[in-house]
Design an enzyme around this catalytic site. Structure first.
Site, PDB file in Angstrom:
ATOM      1  CB  THR A  99      -0.991  -0.022   1.178  1.00 60.40           C
ATOM      2  OG1 THR A  99      -1.935   1.040   1.026  1.00 60.40           O
ATOM      3  CG2 THR A  99      -0.309   0.143   2.536  1.00 60.40           C
ATOM      4  CG  ASN A 100      -0.498   4.624  -1.372  1.00 58.77           C
ATOM      5  OD1 ASN A 100      -1.188   5.329  -0.648  1.00 58.77           O
ATOM      6  ND2 ASN A 100      -0.974   4.009  -2.445  1.00 58.77           N
ATOM      7  CE  LYS A 101       5.600   7.295   4.500  1.00 62.58           C
ATOM      8  NZ  LYS A 101       6.611   8.345   4.746  1.00 62.58           N
ATOM      9  CB  SER A 102      -3.032   7.796   0.263  1.00 63.47           C
ATOM     10  OG  SER A 102      -4.303   8.376   0.265  1.00 63.47           O
ATOM     11  CB  ALA A 154      -2.714   7.132  -3.269  1.00 57.39           C
TER      12      ALA A 154
END
Ligand code: CTP
Length: 409
Positions: A214-217, A283
């Site tokens: 995943t990512n930091k959004s 994101a």
């Protein structure tokens, strides 16, 4: 946003009145000066003393109306914003009719400040045609109405009538303050008749049953846009990742929860043609895992060379949306050459607008409560200074509406 705002909270007689001391505390924490007025029935659920101690100000009640020479007029004039919560069916009906048979209603009739109403009542009382007529009239008169939630009612059954939680109320109050500051001529139903499809959060790309990429959004920007559009009267559908879906949302923001880019793509493709504006604030992971493992992958003790994951390309959802069918807005998270890369995305993805933010700045963007954006369209650039995401959401909607009308011409 609420700093230095004079907010009058009018509490009327519903069981949900027990939640209001916490709303008042939050407003004070955020820098507002808060005063309280209560009806006699509200005092059956919560005491004036509680509010007096929290606000350090006398509370206006029917028995305590001499707190200043003409207290209801003084309070009405002092207020920058009036919040009625919980608002009973009785108070809503009287507010609509201009009846002023108690101190709280007299203050409401006397004020020229914007009014936000949070109705809370039994499901059948809410659905009653007379209540609905009053609600419509209030909305038409420019009163901000945050509709109740559907959920478990004090009566012991499910229905529409629940007061939104404290965080939801505070978010709505922040958004109203911001909307009033930024759009003086815009009424509480400035986006009435418009529909928005908005995605939020960072997608999850599953590796095995317990792991994902995943990512930091955080999804805060997409949720702030959804709340703002709803508050301004639009129909809103939010497609959110699990983290974004649990952020405080206004009732009436219909939400579908997705995890992966493929699920998000399916949801968007199924729905986007039914909406006027599509905002891809999510994101989206550019890649997904090529070989999902149905079993948890075990540590490979023998391999000294580490572990390789094969990735494959996800569809570009924004690029595949046909912008002859809707006004298409994308986001761009950039760390260098922001305007150049955002313009490239505008062209490559045939978007009507790109909202670009600089993720190299620690205090704004990903996972922060603040943001600072540059809005890019074929007509030019708008620089929106650093502010809370709720305030940025109102600014972005304002530019979307201006540009939407230019495109429609
Ligand atoms: N987006 C999308 N589908 C993808 C990737 C991105 O719909 N597979 C959308 C995002 O929701 C956003 C916009 O495209 O509105 C730009 O996303 P961003 O991650 O900044 O751009 P990418 O196209 O992934 O380009 P890069 O990562 O190289 O900057």
């Amino acid at each position: 946003m609420l700093a230095n705002q004079n907010i009058l909270v009018v509490v009327t007689g519903g069981i949900a009145a027990y939640k209001i001391p916490n709303v008042v505390r939050q407003l004070i924490k955020k820098g507002a000066s808060v005063r309280v007025a209560m009806t006699k029935t509200a005092e059956k659920f919560i005491t004036a003393e509680t509010f007096r101690v929290l606000t350090k100000e006398p509370v206006l009640t029917d028995d305590n109306y001499q707190i200043s020479p003409v207290a209801h007029i003084n309070l009405a004039d002092w207020s920058d914003l009036v919040v009625v919560t919980p608002a009973t069916a009785n108070t809503i009906a009287k507010l609509d009719e201009g009846i002023a048979d108690n101190e709280a209603l007299s203050t409401l009739l006397a004020t020229t400040a914007p009014v936000v109403v949070f109705p809370a009542m039994n499901h059948n009382m809410w659905q009653n045609k007379r209540t609905q007529r009053h609600i419509k009239n209030l909305k038409d008169d420019g009163v901000w109405v945050v509709e109740p939630e559907t959920g478990f009612l004090a009566e012991g059954y499910e229905g529409k009538g629940r007061l939104p939680d404290i965080d939801q109320q505070v978010k709505a109050i922040e958004l109203v303050t911001e909307a009033i500051a930024q759009f003086p001529p815009l009424s509480s139903s400035g986006l009435k008749g418009f529909s928005f499809l908005i995605s939020a959060g960072g997608t999850h790309e599953a590796i095995d049953p317990v792991r994902f990429l995943t990512n930091k959004s955080s999804g805060k920007m997409g949720v702030a846009l959804s709340n703002a559009a709803r508050l301004l009267g639009a129909t809103v559908k939010l497609i959110a990742t699990p983290e974004a879906a649990v952020l405080p949302k206004l009732p009436e923001v219909k939400t579908t929860v997705i995890e992966s880019a493929i699920q998000l793509n399916d949801a968007i493709q199924n729905e986007y043609k039914n909406y006027d504006v599509v905002i891809m604030a999510a994101a989206v992971s550019d890649y997904r895992v090529a070989h999902y493992s149905n079993q948890k992958i075990k540590k490979q003790h023998q391999e000294k060379s580490g572990f390789q994951l094969d990735l494959m390309t996800n569809p570009d959802i924004l690029a595949s949306i046909d912008n002859r069918q809707c006004y298409k807005v994308g986001f761009a998270a950039e760390s260098i050459d922001i305007i150049k890369y955002a313009k490239d995305k505008l062209n490559k993805k045939s978007a009507d607008m790109i909202v670009a933010n600089d993720i190299s700045k620690k205090e704004s963007g990903f996972n922060s409560d603040d943001n600072e954006v540059i809005i890019i369209t074929e007509n030019g650039e708008h620089f929106i200074d650093r502010n809370k995401k709720e305030a940025i959401a109102i600014s972005v909607l304002k530019v979307i509406m201006e540009e939407y009308h230019k495109k429609a011409k």
